[in-house]
Design a protein around this motif. Structure first.
Motif, short mmCIF file in Angstrom:
data_model
loop_
_atom_site.label_atom_id
_atom_site.label_comp_id
_atom_site.label_asym_id
_atom_site.label_seq_id
_atom_site.Cartn_x
_atom_site.Cartn_y
_atom_site.Cartn_z
N CYS A 95 0.84 -1.21 0.00
CA CYS A 95 0.00 0.00 0.00
C CYS A 95 0.88 1.25 0.00
O CYS A 95 1.86 1.33 0.73
CB CYS A 95 -0.89 -0.02 1.24
SG CYS A 95 -1.92 1.46 1.43
N CYS B 91 -2.31 6.08 -0.89
CA CYS B 91 -2.73 7.14 -1.81
C CYS B 91 -4.16 7.63 -1.53
O CYS B 91 -4.51 8.74 -1.88
CB CYS B 91 -2.64 6.65 -3.25
SG CYS B 91 -3.74 5.26 -3.59
N CYS C 78 -8.69 4.17 -2.76
CA CYS C 78 -9.72 3.22 -2.31
C CYS C 78 -10.74 3.90 -1.41
O CYS C 78 -11.93 3.60 -1.48
CB CYS C 78 -9.06 2.05 -1.59
SG CYS C 78 -8.05 2.54 -0.19
S1 SF4 Z 1 -5.82 2.48 -3.11
FE1 SF4 Z 1 -5.91 2.19 -0.87
S2 SF4 Z 1 -4.97 0.18 -0.50
FE2 SF4 Z 1 -4.41 0.82 -2.58
S3 SF4 Z 1 -2.43 1.82 -2.37
FE3 SF4 Z 1 -3.97 3.43 -2.26
S4 SF4 Z 1 -4.43 3.65 -0.05
FE4 SF4 Z 1 -3.34 1.69 -0.32
#
Ligand code: SF4
Ligand code: SF4
Length: 125
Positions: free
Chosen positions: A74, A77, A80
């Motif tokens: 992870c 970012c 999600c």
């Molecule tokens: S989308 Fe969510 S789980 Fe995936 S890298 Fe970004 S913060 Fe991490």
């Protein structure tokens, strides 16, 4: 010379610019994107977060009602979190403690073993 002396004296009496970490820890910024947390009782296991994740570190199993995240992959970012239709994913302002296992596992009700022999389980929530 006078200018330099003034500068030296000012720095001599000024507060330190650095902290005595880890004794003195800086409070997190309000919008820090820290540890990922799933309020699993709200999760509908739709898989939207897993589809959007650029690191592909989320695995969702609707049949078993499990949600896995590999914290070592992870990148925090927040994609999600934005993709979740029921807003059950959150990022704390603090960072997670040192990892001892690869997976962070959430499951509705009591935490169950991940169906893989080598997996260890980290419970959160
Ligand atoms: S989308 Fe969510 S789980 Fe995936 S890298 Fe970004 S913060 Fe991490
Ligand atoms: S997008 Fe939200 S509701 Fe859907 S599986 Fe991910 S965390 Fe659960």
């Amino acid at each position: 010379m006078a200018k330099m002396t003034a500068n030296i004296l000012r720095n001599f009496f000024a507060k330190r610019a650095t902290r005595l970490y880890p004794i003195e820890v800086r409070p997190p910024f309000e919008n820090s994107r820290g540890e990922l947390y799933n309020d699993i009782d709200q999760c509908i296991f739709c898989g939207a977060c897993a589809l959007k994740c650029p690191s592909q570190c989320i695995t969702v199993d609707k049949d078993q009602a499990t949600w896995f995240c590999d914290p070592l992959a992870c990148v925090y970012c927040g994609v999600c979190v934005e993709a979740c239709p029921v807003h059950c994913l959150h990022q704390k302002t603090t960072y997670r403690p040192v990892c001892v296992t690869r997976e962070t596992i959430f499951q509705k009700g009591v935490l169950k073993e991940k169906p893989k022999k080598k997996a260890k389980v980290v419970a959160e929530g």
